[in-house]
Design a protein around this motif. Structure first.
Motif, mmCIF file in Angstrom:
data_model
loop_
_atom_site.group_PDB
_atom_site.id
_atom_site.type_symbol
_atom_site.label_atom_id
_atom_site.label_comp_id
_atom_site.label_asym_id
_atom_site.label_seq_id
_atom_site.Cartn_x
_atom_site.Cartn_y
_atom_site.Cartn_z
ATOM 1 N N SER A 18 0.848 -1.184 0.000
ATOM 2 C CA SER A 18 0.000 0.000 0.000
ATOM 3 C C SER A 18 0.883 1.233 0.000
ATOM 4 O O SER A 18 2.080 1.157 0.202
ATOM 5 C CB SER A 18 -0.880 -0.006 1.235
ATOM 6 N N ILE A 19 0.237 2.334 -0.205
ATOM 7 C CA ILE A 19 1.003 3.538 -0.456
ATOM 8 C C ILE A 19 1.037 4.423 0.774
ATOM 9 O O ILE A 19 0.005 4.727 1.342
ATOM 10 C CB ILE A 19 0.365 4.325 -1.597
ATOM 11 N N PRO A 20 2.201 4.846 1.161
ATOM 12 C CA PRO A 20 2.248 5.742 2.306
ATOM 13 C C PRO A 20 1.617 7.078 1.944
ATOM 14 O O PRO A 20 1.902 7.641 0.895
ATOM 15 C CB PRO A 20 3.753 5.907 2.567
ATOM 16 N N LYS A 21 0.743 7.529 2.774
ATOM 17 C CA LYS A 21 0.109 8.824 2.506
ATOM 18 C C LYS A 21 -0.033 9.518 3.846
ATOM 19 O O LYS A 21 -0.747 9.063 4.716
ATOM 20 C CB LYS A 21 -1.243 8.622 1.837
ATOM 21 N N ASP A 70 1.833 14.216 -2.707
ATOM 22 C CA ASP A 70 1.967 14.814 -1.378
ATOM 23 C C ASP A 70 2.093 16.329 -1.412
ATOM 24 O O ASP A 70 2.940 16.905 -0.730
ATOM 25 C CB ASP A 70 3.190 14.231 -0.660
ATOM 26 N N VAL A 78 3.156 7.478 -7.284
ATOM 27 C CA VAL A 78 3.121 6.714 -6.050
ATOM 28 C C VAL A 78 4.449 6.795 -5.312
ATOM 29 O O VAL A 78 4.516 6.630 -4.103
ATOM 30 C CB VAL A 78 2.759 5.243 -6.362
ATOM 31 N N ARG A 99 7.061 4.840 -5.986
ATOM 32 C CA ARG A 99 7.737 3.540 -6.022
ATOM 33 C C ARG A 99 7.224 2.791 -7.243
ATOM 34 O O ARG A 99 6.284 3.219 -7.906
ATOM 35 C CB ARG A 99 7.439 2.744 -4.756
ATOM 36 N N ASP A 125 -5.141 -3.067 5.747
ATOM 37 C CA ASP A 125 -4.410 -1.821 5.610
ATOM 38 C C ASP A 125 -5.333 -0.622 5.413
ATOM 39 O O ASP A 125 -5.135 0.194 4.519
ATOM 40 C CB ASP A 125 -3.430 -1.931 4.431
ATOM 41 N N ARG A 167 -6.383 2.875 6.261
ATOM 42 C CA ARG A 167 -5.705 3.999 6.921
ATOM 43 C C ARG A 167 -6.717 4.798 7.737
ATOM 44 O O ARG A 167 -7.492 5.557 7.178
ATOM 45 C CB ARG A 167 -5.047 4.906 5.876
#
Ligand SMILES: Nc1ncnc2c1ncn2[C@@H]1O[C@H](COP(=O)(O)OP(=O)(O)O)[C@@H](O)[C@H]1O
Ligand SMILES: [Mg+2]
Lengths: 379, 540
Positions: A5-8, B229, B251, B253, B403, B405
């Motif tokens: 998954s992608i760090p955000k 970001d 992304v 990566r 996962d 968030r």
């Protein structure tokens, strides 16, 4: 699996703030509404030639400052707690039960009838009379529920209709079949075995007031309902169906059962409140003794954010204001309608919040700048 | 000394920038949404702005459109520095924006919506005839067909979007911002939109096109700016980049654009449908005659243009809609008479296509959303009483495994982004260890990272022995995930083919209802017509 998954970074804080924002905004709304209502109420009092500060002081003193005031508060709050909890329960399951009023009436007359028409030992008679109240209220809620589920008729319309029906039915009952005598519009007194004791009858407190142990039943019902909502499967179903019936249906919850169950219990609690009011305070049914208890409960539930604890607190405050207003009328000669105006104002300002929301939407539709746009609802 | 015509040319070049945003900064409590952002858009180009959800694209455009004020930075429009304090300043400068979620009044007509706030007037009254005439005129001028008298609520999303574009054009927009315009569109509507965008540019307009689909970037844009970001990662000529590079920049990566899966090992049939007929909301036959089988250990993909009965088919299987004819069996057991709950208990799970309506209760906590399939069973409850600590454990476990968030499991679902919400739905439905997993439009509106995640989970469920029925309007998704593919057209399955043998062209013909010329074995094998790069682009 977090590696894929992608760090955000952005999410956490803002999300929290947004959800906190809901609670804060709600509290702020209530606070502001009460504040504005007090201000506008003051202006009206000034126009009326009264000193608002003195009136508010007397109001609070009247409700809590003396033993009599305190017990009158209890007496006044008891029925409203029932109708408020009944309303909150219905609202939360997604039904706008405006019929609490009529359900309260029917519960009261049912409780009265069982209370005077039978002779039994207290241990059976009292619970049975209360049960009759519950059953009467539930029955009165059943017709609108049926019409909504089977015919799709809005419960707002049908419950208003059943309210009227209840008033007429009871006028007839108290004048003819259940009348104590041919010249009155009231029932006989209930048997002593069906009576809920008043505090003045068995303690040195509450002299001159009719506060009864019914308050414990009211608080007990509120607690049980709170527990059911928070901790049981039934409560989970009620909450989910109220929040989203489409989601609940998809998740396998039986909508019909949940709606009908919620509505019956709501009506039952209102009816129980009616019975408690009779058996504790009046002990016989006088025609139209209780107009408005249901609506006060509806309002208290709205004020209390439609949750059980909030509604109970709002109902108690409502009772306190009434008690204070009564004291005012006695001591200062201020008509209690002034208090009704203040309460009305509180509701009005709370509703106004909805108006602002609406106006904002229109502004957005017109392409004008909005403080916050709807982008947060990512498609 | 340079000849004067070169100086002149330079000046023209300089003038050719429609928008220049320099050093833009915007903070929200806890987030820097735009951090020293530079963006330049040339006159007459289609400029793609890409980035994952939360990258700051919408914020940047809201600043340009005068809805937010930047804390730092300058904006130049057509070479001149401007100060955009409010929305009306932006509109005066010829900037128009179509938001991610439309801002139309559902009960007003098309014409009323387009002219709202800028109505032609006769004295103090709105001149209704002029309203209609203006709208007709502008819709003809730009070739955007709409019926001025239809109410917005009666229009499909694609047309509503057209109304939004017309609304901007009506206010003389020269620079048009489209914020994720394709997120809500079907492939057909997307194609129409692309046509509209191209014709606008041909008429001299400049378009900023926000998206996170690479395919769209590659297809429509001249240049592309990637954000991540809150910062700009790069601006490139579209022809000098490729989907893999864009994904990497977006992304941060390497991202797998292809679904990594082993060959299916299908076993016995789990779902068997025979001659199913289902009505839609208007009581018309939406599913006319569907027979199909899904086996344990395989993914059957249903491709088709949306509105060809997919929704009704899924609803009939999970029990939200009655079957008027036919049989549905799960593991040999007839389920058509069962309630939703009983069907779930026989082993059906479903990720519904309308995530926000059926998939979650937005106002309920994440916990409450996760337990709707098992709250009535041990260990989540005992007798009538819920076991709150078990529920909390379960929710925490799910949030970790999938996962999601989120700062906690008791906050309401509406605080989650689309991708995280979908993870909640997946967690609930997959953790039930279904025999049959139905997934409908599972990645609609999600960003690349989430799409990758969702796809992996679906394949994983298959490998653990579920029979998977995938319904998707994204042909690329169906092609990359499925082991077998059926195409649905007007409520009928018009063909079924091994995924290895399917081509986009062949399936496309089926989706359009053409069946005479192509039997499955005549359809050319994959790879014959598409080179690898193009295939990659098609996957997202
Ligand atoms: N009105 C707002 N209030 C607070 N935070 C916001 C607001 N709008 C956007 N954000 C935050 O700013 C960041 C960038 O959001 P946005 O510009 O909408 O991203 P994108 O459009 O690229 O998905 C996100 O973290 C988002 O949560
Ligand atoms: Mg956005």
């Amino acid at each position: 699996m977090s590696s894929i998954s992608i760090p955000k970074k952005s999410g956490f804080l803002t999300n929290l703030q947004r959800s906190m924002g809901g609670v804060l905004r709600r509290s702020l709304t209530i606070f502001l509404s009460v504040f504005l209502a007090i201000i506008v109420g003051s202006i009206i009092m000034l126009l009326y030639g009264q000193n608002p500060i003195m009136i508010y002081k007397l109001l609070i003193m009247g409700a809590f400052g003396s033993q009599v005031g305190f017990f009158v508060t209890i007496q006044r709050a008891t029925p409203i707690i029932f109708t408020a909890v009944a309303s909150a329960l219905a609202f939360r399951t997604g039904v706008f039960n405006v019929g609490v009023e009529g359900q309260f009436f029917i519960g009261a007359i049912a409780g009265t009838y069982v209370g005077y028409a039978f002779k039994m030992p207290t241990i059976i008679h009292l619970p049975l009379s209360l049960l009759a109240g519950f059953a009467g209220g539930a029955l009165w809620a059943f017709f609108p529920t049926l019409m909504r589920q089977k015919l799709g008729v809005s419960e707002i319309i049908t419950t208003i209709m059943t309210n009227y029906l209840a008033t007429y039915l009871i006028s007839w009952l108290t004048t003819y079949p259940l009348a104590a005598s041919a010249v009155t519009s009231e029932t006989p007194f209930v048997q002593p075995t069906a009576v809920l004791p008043q505090f003045q009858e068995f303690t040195p407190f509450g002299k001159g007031t009719q506060a009864s142990v019914g308050i414990f039943i009211a608080l007990g019902v509120a607690f049980v309902m709170w527990y059911i909502f928070k901790r049981t499967k039934l409560g989970y179903e009620w909450r989910m169906v109220g929040l989203s019936s489409l989601f609940s249906e998809f998740g396998g919850i039986n909508l019909n059962k949940t709606f009908i169950g919620g509505m019956l219990v709501s009506g039952g609690i209102a009816g129980l409140g009616g019975a408690v009011e009779i058996l504790g305070v009046w002990r016989k049914y006088k025609n139209l003794f209780a107009v408005g208890f249901g609506f006060k409960g509806n309002l208290a539930a709205l004020l209390g954010g439609q949750n059980i604890i909030g509604s109970t607190v709002a109902a108690s405050l409502y009772g306190a204001m009434e008690s204070g207003a009564l004291g005012l009328e006695w001591n200062a000669g201020v008509p209690r309608q002034l208090i009704d105006i203040v309460v009305g104002l509180i509701i009005f300002f709370m509703a106004a919040e909805g108006m602002w929301d609406f106006l904002r939407k229109i502004k957005i539709a017109r392409g004008e700048p909005a403080r916050r746009t709807t982008e947060n609802l990512e498609v | 000394m340079l000849p004067s015509y070169i100086l002149h040319a330079q000046e023209i070049n300089y003038m050719a920038l429609a928008v220049e945003m320099i050093g833009i900064r915007k903070e929200f409590p806890g987030v820097v949404a735009n951090d020293n952002v530079n963006l330049s858009v040339e006159q007459g180009e289609i400029h793609a702005l890409v980035g994952e959800n939360g990258a700051g694209k919408t914020t940047l455009m809201n600043i340009l459109y005068g809805l937010y004020r930047a804390e730092a930075g300058t904006i130049k429009i057509r070479g001149k520095e401007v100060h955009i304090h409010r929305n009306s300043d932006a509109i005066t400068l010829g900037i128009g924006m179509v938001h991610q979620s439309f801002k139309l009044v559902p009960s007003f007509t098309v014409a009323e919506n387009i002219t709202l706030g800028a109505e032609p007037r006769k004295f103090i009254f709105t001149d209704r005839n002029a309203v209609r005439k203006n709208v007709q005129e502008i819709s003809e001028r730009f070739g955007l067909q709409v019926d001025p008298d239809t109410r917005i609520r009666d229009l499909p999303v694609g047309v509503q979007q057209r109304v939004e574009i017309l609304k901007a054009l009506y206010r003389n927009a020269d620079i048009l911002i489209l914020d994720e315009p394709t997120a809500v569109l079907t492939p057909q509507e997307t194609r129409d939109l692309f046509g509209v965008v191209r014709s606008l540019v041909a008429k001299g307009k400049t378009v900023i096109f926000i998206t996170h689909k690479f395919r769209e970037v590659m297809e429509i844009s001249n240049r592309v700016t990637v954000m991540r970001d809150g910062k700009v990662v790069a601006t490139k000529e579209t022809r000098d980049t490729n989907p893999a590079e864009l994904a990497r920049m977006m992304v941060g990566r390497e991202v797998l654009l292809r679904v990594d899966k082993e060959k299916a090992r299908p076993q016995e049939a789990v779902l068997q449908i025979q001659n199913l007929k289902v009505l839609d909301n208007r009581n018309l036959q939406a599913v006319r005659d569907v027979s199909l089988e899904v086996h344990k250990g395989e993914i059957l993909g249903i491709a088709g243009v949306e509105g060809n009965g997919q929704r009704e088919l899924v609803e009939a299987i999970v029990g939200l809609r009655p079957a008027i004819k036919g049989a549905i069996q799960v593991k040999g057991k007839e389920i058509t008479g069962l309630s939703v709950r009983d069907r779930r208990e026989t082993g059906i799970s479903c990720v519904p296509e309308d995530r926000y309506v059926r998939g979650v209760a937005l106002g309920a906590s994440i916990e409450d959303n996760l337990i709707v399939g098992n709250y009535f069973k041990e260990p989540m409850s005992k007798g009538q009483v819920l076991n709150l600590s078990k529920i909390a454990d379960f929710a925490r476990d799910m949030v970790k495994k999938f996962d999601v968030r989120t700062p906690g499991t008791t906050i309401p679902a509406f605080t989650l982004s689309g991708g995280n919400l979908q993870k909640v739905v997946l967690a609930r439905e997959i953790s039930a260890e279904p025999e049959l997993l139905i997934v409908a439009q599972p990645t609609r509106g999600l960003d690349v990272g989430s799409i990758e995640f969702v796809h992996r989970r679906i394949v994983e469920a298959r490998d653990k022995g579920a029979a998977v029925l995938l319904v998707s309007a994204e042909l690329e998704e169906v092609m990359s995930l499925s082991d077998r593919i059926s195409v649905i057209y007007e409520g009928r399955i018009v063909g079924t083919i091994d995924a290895d043998l399917a081509t986009e062209e062949g399936l496309g013909l089926w989706m359009a209802g053409v069946t005479d010329h192509h039997k499955p074995d005549e359809i050319p094998a994959a790879g014959d017509q598409l080179d690898i790069d193009q295939k990659e682009a098609n996957l997202v």
